[in-house]
Design a protein around this motif. Structure first.
Motif, PDB file in Angstrom:
ATOM      1  N   GLN A   8       0.790  -1.278  -0.128  1.00 60.46           N
ATOM      2  CA  GLN A   8      -0.011   0.041  -0.047  1.00 60.46           C
ATOM      3  C   GLN A   8       0.968   1.288  -0.073  1.00 60.46           C
ATOM      4  OE1 GLN A   8      -2.624  -0.107   3.271  1.00 60.46           O
ATOM      5  NE2 GLN A   8      -3.142  -2.380   3.030  1.00 60.46           N
ATOM      6  N   GLU A   9       0.446   2.236  -0.476  1.00 53.71           N
ATOM      7  CA  GLU A   9       1.238   3.642  -0.473  1.00 53.71           C
ATOM      8  C   GLU A   9       0.879   4.089   1.070  1.00 53.71           C
ATOM      9  OE1 GLU A   9       1.499   7.873  -2.490  1.00 53.71           O
ATOM     10  OE2 GLU A   9      -0.184   6.625  -3.139  1.00 53.71           O
ATOM     11  N   PRO A  10       2.142   4.554   1.635  1.00 48.41           N
ATOM     12  CA  PRO A  10       2.195   4.986   3.081  1.00 48.41           C
ATOM     13  C   PRO A  10       1.416   6.429   2.985  1.00 48.41           C
ATOM     14  CG  PRO A  10       4.088   5.356   1.985  1.00 48.41           C
ATOM     15  CD  PRO A  10       3.624   4.562   0.938  1.00 48.41           C
ATOM     16  N   PRO A  11       1.024   6.721   4.202  1.00 45.58           N
ATOM     17  CA  PRO A  11       0.136   7.815   4.620  1.00 45.58           C
ATOM     18  C   PRO A  11       1.154   9.026   4.107  1.00 45.58           C
ATOM     19  CG  PRO A  11       0.798   6.837   6.713  1.00 45.58           C
ATOM     20  CD  PRO A  11       1.151   5.973   5.558  1.00 45.58           C
ATOM     21  N   GLN A  12       0.353  10.143   3.588  1.00 47.22           N
ATOM     22  CA  GLN A  12       1.038  11.191   3.115  1.00 47.22           C
ATOM     23  C   GLN A  12       0.476  12.416   3.938  1.00 47.22           C
ATOM     24  OE1 GLN A  12       3.275  11.184   0.420  1.00 47.22           O
ATOM     25  NE2 GLN A  12       2.970   8.844   0.256  1.00 47.22           N
ATOM     26  N   PRO A  13       1.357  13.540   4.096  1.00 43.00           N
ATOM     27  CA  PRO A  13       2.710  13.523   3.443  1.00 43.00           C
ATOM     28  C   PRO A  13       3.986  12.910   4.273  1.00 43.00           C
ATOM     29  CG  PRO A  13       2.350  15.588   4.766  1.00 43.00           C
ATOM     30  CD  PRO A  13       1.121  14.651   4.918  1.00 43.00           C
ATOM     31  N   LEU A  14       4.804  12.320   3.554  1.00 44.72           N
ATOM     32  CA  LEU A  14       6.045  11.641   4.014  1.00 44.72           C
ATOM     33  C   LEU A  14       7.122  12.732   4.298  1.00 44.72           C
ATOM     34  CD1 LEU A  14       6.269   8.366   2.314  1.00 44.72           C
ATOM     35  CD2 LEU A  14       5.692   8.689   4.537  1.00 44.72           C
ATOM     36  N   GLU A  15       7.966  12.600   5.781  1.00 46.97           N
ATOM     37  CA  GLU A  15       8.927  13.379   6.002  1.00 46.97           C
ATOM     38  C   GLU A  15      10.214  12.509   5.614  1.00 46.97           C
ATOM     39  OE1 GLU A  15      10.616  16.088   9.519  1.00 46.97           O
ATOM     40  OE2 GLU A  15       8.663  15.330   9.527  1.00 46.97           O
ATOM     41  N   TYR A  16      10.721  12.748   4.590  1.00 51.59           N
ATOM     42  CA  TYR A  16      12.109  11.849   4.485  1.00 51.59           C
ATOM     43  C   TYR A  16      13.098  12.128   5.280  1.00 51.59           C
ATOM     44  CZ  TYR A  16      10.559   9.789  -0.409  1.00 51.59           C
ATOM     45  OH  TYR A  16       9.635   9.075  -1.241  1.00 51.59           O
ATOM     46  N   PRO A  17      13.966  11.297   5.862  1.00 55.71           N
ATOM     47  CA  PRO A  17      14.680  11.356   6.742  1.00 55.71           C
ATOM     48  C   PRO A  17      16.350  11.784   5.837  1.00 55.71           C
ATOM     49  CG  PRO A  17      14.675   9.023   6.359  1.00 55.71           C
ATOM     50  CD  PRO A  17      13.600   9.473   5.718  1.00 55.71           C
ATOM     51  N   ALA A  18      17.152  12.339   6.206  1.00 59.72           N
ATOM     52  CA  ALA A  18      18.427  12.608   5.462  1.00 59.72           C
ATOM     53  C   ALA A  18      19.191  11.299   5.543  1.00 59.72           C
ATOM     54  CB  ALA A  18      19.398  13.642   6.181  1.00 59.72           C
ATOM     55  N   LEU A  19      20.043  11.109   4.360  1.00 60.96           N
ATOM     56  CA  LEU A  19      21.036   9.967   4.262  1.00 60.96           C
ATOM     57  C   LEU A  19      21.976  10.057   5.375  1.00 60.96           C
ATOM     58  CD1 LEU A  19      21.825  10.041   0.581  1.00 60.96           C
ATOM     59  CD2 LEU A  19      20.465   8.237   1.786  1.00 60.96           C
ATOM     60  N   PRO A  67      10.689   5.081   0.778  1.00 60.68           N
ATOM     61  CA  PRO A  67       9.999   4.324   1.875  1.00 60.68           C
ATOM     62  C   PRO A  67       9.898   2.852   1.645  1.00 60.68           C
ATOM     63  CG  PRO A  67       8.316   5.754   0.535  1.00 60.68           C
ATOM     64  CD  PRO A  67       9.871   5.817   0.184  1.00 60.68           C
ATOM     65  N   ALA A  68      10.068   2.230   2.793  1.00 65.07           N
ATOM     66  CA  ALA A  68      10.147   0.535   2.173  1.00 65.07           C
ATOM     67  C   ALA A  68       8.627   0.309   2.266  1.00 65.07           C
ATOM     68  CB  ALA A  68      10.676   0.085   3.679  1.00 65.07           C
ATOM     69  N   ALA A  69       8.551  -1.064   2.054  1.00 63.32           N
ATOM     70  CA  ALA A  69       7.197  -1.707   1.981  1.00 63.32           C
ATOM     71  C   ALA A  69       6.344  -1.176   3.026  1.00 63.32           C
ATOM     72  CB  ALA A  69       7.219  -3.097   1.852  1.00 63.32           C
ATOM     73  N   PHE A  70       5.043  -0.994   2.688  1.00 66.25           N
ATOM     74  CA  PHE A  70       4.144  -0.775   3.818  1.00 66.25           C
ATOM     75  C   PHE A  70       2.751  -1.207   3.399  1.00 66.25           C
ATOM     76  CE2 PHE A  70       0.674   2.102   5.421  1.00 66.25           C
ATOM     77  CZ  PHE A  70       1.064   2.482   6.431  1.00 66.25           C
ATOM     78  N   ASP A  93      10.130  -5.594   0.187  1.00 63.95           N
ATOM     79  CA  ASP A  93      10.659  -4.512   0.164  1.00 63.95           C
ATOM     80  C   ASP A  93      11.315  -4.318  -1.421  1.00 63.95           C
ATOM     81  OD1 ASP A  93      10.278  -3.125   2.770  1.00 63.95           O
ATOM     82  OD2 ASP A  93      12.242  -4.044   3.562  1.00 63.95           O
ATOM     83  N   ILE A  94      11.675  -5.420  -1.831  1.00 65.59           N
ATOM     84  CA  ILE A  94      12.221  -5.752  -3.294  1.00 65.59           C
ATOM     85  C   ILE A  94      11.058  -5.400  -4.154  1.00 65.59           C
ATOM     86  CG2 ILE A  94      12.963  -7.432  -4.826  1.00 65.59           C
ATOM     87  CD1 ILE A  94      14.254  -8.828  -2.343  1.00 65.59           C
ATOM     88  N   LEU A  95       9.949  -5.900  -4.131  1.00 68.19           N
ATOM     89  CA  LEU A  95       8.836  -5.626  -4.910  1.00 68.19           C
ATOM     90  C   LEU A  95       8.567  -4.101  -4.844  1.00 68.19           C
ATOM     91  CD1 LEU A  95       6.245  -8.520  -4.606  1.00 68.19           C
ATOM     92  CD2 LEU A  95       7.954  -8.084  -6.617  1.00 68.19           C
ATOM     93  N   ASN A  96       8.487  -3.605  -3.499  1.00 65.85           N
ATOM     94  CA  ASN A  96       8.231  -2.208  -3.437  1.00 65.85           C
ATOM     95  C   ASN A  96       8.991  -1.277  -4.562  1.00 65.85           C
ATOM     96  OD1 ASN A  96       7.035   0.290  -2.116  1.00 65.85           O
ATOM     97  ND2 ASN A  96       9.078   0.307  -1.151  1.00 65.85           N
ATOM     98  N   PHE A  97      10.272  -1.434  -4.245  1.00 67.20           N
ATOM     99  CA  PHE A  97      11.154  -0.689  -5.191  1.00 67.20           C
ATOM    100  C   PHE A  97      11.123  -0.810  -6.557  1.00 67.20           C
ATOM    101  CE2 PHE A  97      15.347  -1.017  -7.517  1.00 67.20           C
ATOM    102  CZ  PHE A  97      15.591   0.389  -7.615  1.00 67.20           C
TER     103      PHE A  97
END
Length: 428
Positions: free
Chosen positions: A28-39, A60-63, A200-204
């Motif tokens: 599923q698509e994760p809830p929006q908005p997403l706050e991306y972390p820094a590398l 974002p990983a599989a959700f 996670d593989i399929l998500n990407f």
């Protein structure tokens, strides 16, 4: 280099029950908005080789997660040798017990957003668009950069033999390993079900891999592809890519589960001594020993130099290819606030590696999927001799490798172990 193939068994396979597994829990698509972390680590020099550049990206990983969140157990600051030994035994038993309590078909999904970090290696000249796209999946306890010595061998072989062209490579850190482990540190618990790695593989592949290979730069935070593109990949695969997934150990198991669940995007699988085996040769005691071993190993050193010096003298790490060991010291470790270096995959001893080992049943599921893998997906097995392989006896290895005989091949590398040296993967 000494190698040979494993022939098809001359006798009918032994009667080992295969139960066709269920498909993976839907993404599923994760809830929006997403706050991306820094590398978590500084950018690297973009020039990986004269022909390939490297960049690092996050998605974002599989959700949602089918692995329930179970808080990590406490680790005492001070304990005697006997107390530590007893704690390790207790934790191993607890991690194994959690697996039976929280199987994917018995648990409610966990709505926590985790993150996946990937390296992208892209060829400078991709104008033809006819080359391969590789997705690399590491073994438990390792990291995405583990493959870099292998890539250098692949590129050299590619230039010398002119048999294939690799346009783009992606290498994925599992959520508790490498840079992903650093980003997700506060949300990792005592339970991990390998289904989530396959998801996670399929998500990407389905939602974030760009539609075409271009040499132009991509944003650090990869955008999600449009829903219609994801649906087209599920139904028809890629129009402009030939995707080959290389999975080592747990990575090979997760790749097989992913390809079974959604086959169309996969052109090929290269399974490097994957953890794919029947119930017959899997025992709780053996898994428990892996868990105990992971919990017992050292995870903190005063410096990278000390880590390299000590690891190179150990029977286990000292047997590695020198380039792979240097990569491990450089990219699997991170400096902490005290100036010491520790493994990225955990901040409490080696708990995350142990947690991954505790789920031994997905290898059984992957073994059961083999006869049902889409015949359009080429499958190449790279395995060491049976005495060092996770596949078991030669007979069981033979049966496993030929479970789906169509569009399949294999190489048995007589000089290899489960942790193969980097030049062996040139057998693709």
């Amino acid at each position: 280099m000494p190698h040979r193939t494993i022939p098809r068994p001359s006798q009918p396979p032994r009667s080992v029950e295969r139960v066709k597994p269920s498909l993976l829990f839907p993404l599923q698509e994760p809830p929006q908005p997403l706050e991306y972390p820094a590398l978590p680590c500084p950018p690297r020099d973009r020039d990986f080789t004269s022909a390939y550049t490297i960049t690092t990206h996050i998605i974002p990983a599989a959700f949602p997660r089918v692995s329930q969140f179970v808080p990590l157990p406490p680790v005492p600051e001070h304990e005697t040798r006997d107390e530590r030994s007893a704690r390790v035994e207790r934790y191993a038993s607890e991690f194994l017990a959690l697996q039976t309590q929280h199987a994917p078909d018995k648990s409610e999904p966990q709505p926590t957003v985790l993150w996946s970090v990937l390296n992208r290696y892209v060829r400078a000249d991709t104008s033809s668009g006819t080359g391969l796209t590789l997705l690399l999946l590491h073994a438990n306890g390792l990291h995405k950069e583990t493959f870099e010595p292998t890539l250098r061998h692949l590129f050299e072989a590619m230039d010398n033999e002119k048999r294939y062209q690799i346009d783009e490579i992606w290498a994925l850190d599992a959520v508790q390993h490498g840079d992903s482990g650093l980003v997700n540190a506060q949300n990792l618990g005592s339970l991990f079900i390998w289904h989530d790695h396959a998801r996670d593989i399929l998500n990407f592949i389905l939602h974030f891999l760009p539609e075409e290979v271009t040499h132009s730069g991509l944003p650090t935070n990869l955008p999600r592809v449009p829903p219609e593109a994801s649906e087209a990949r599920k139904r028809l695969g890629f129009a402009s890519r030939k995707l080959v997934v290389i999975g080592h150990s747990i990575g090979g198991c997760a790749a097989a589960l992913a390809a079974y669940s959604v086959p169309t995007p996969f052109s090929g699988l290269i399974l490097v001594d994957p953890v794919i085996r029947p119930t017959l040769i899997v025992g709780t005691h053996r898994i428990q020993q892996y868990v105990i071993g992971a919990l017992s190993r050292r995870s903190v050193w005063q410096s990278r130099d000390e880590a390299h010096s000590l690891l190179s003298k150990s029977p286990f790490f000292g047997s590695w290819d020198p380039d792979v060991l240097r990569s491990y010291v450089e990219y699997a470790l991170v400096e902490d606030a005290s100036g010491q270096v520790r493994l990225k995959c955990t901040n409490l001893l080696r708990i995350q590696e142990a947690v991954v080992f505790a789920d031994g049943t997905r290898g059984i599921e992957a073994w059961s999927t083999l006869p049902y893998l889409d015949e359009g997906i080429s499958v190449k097995w790279l395995v060491p001799p049976s005495e060092t392989s996770v596949l078991g006896s030669y007979e069981m290895m033979q049966e496993t490798i030929w479970s789906r005989p169509e569009n399949a091949s294999n190489s048995l590398i007589s000089t290899a172990t489960h942790l193969v040296s980097p030049d062996l993967v040139t057998r693709i």
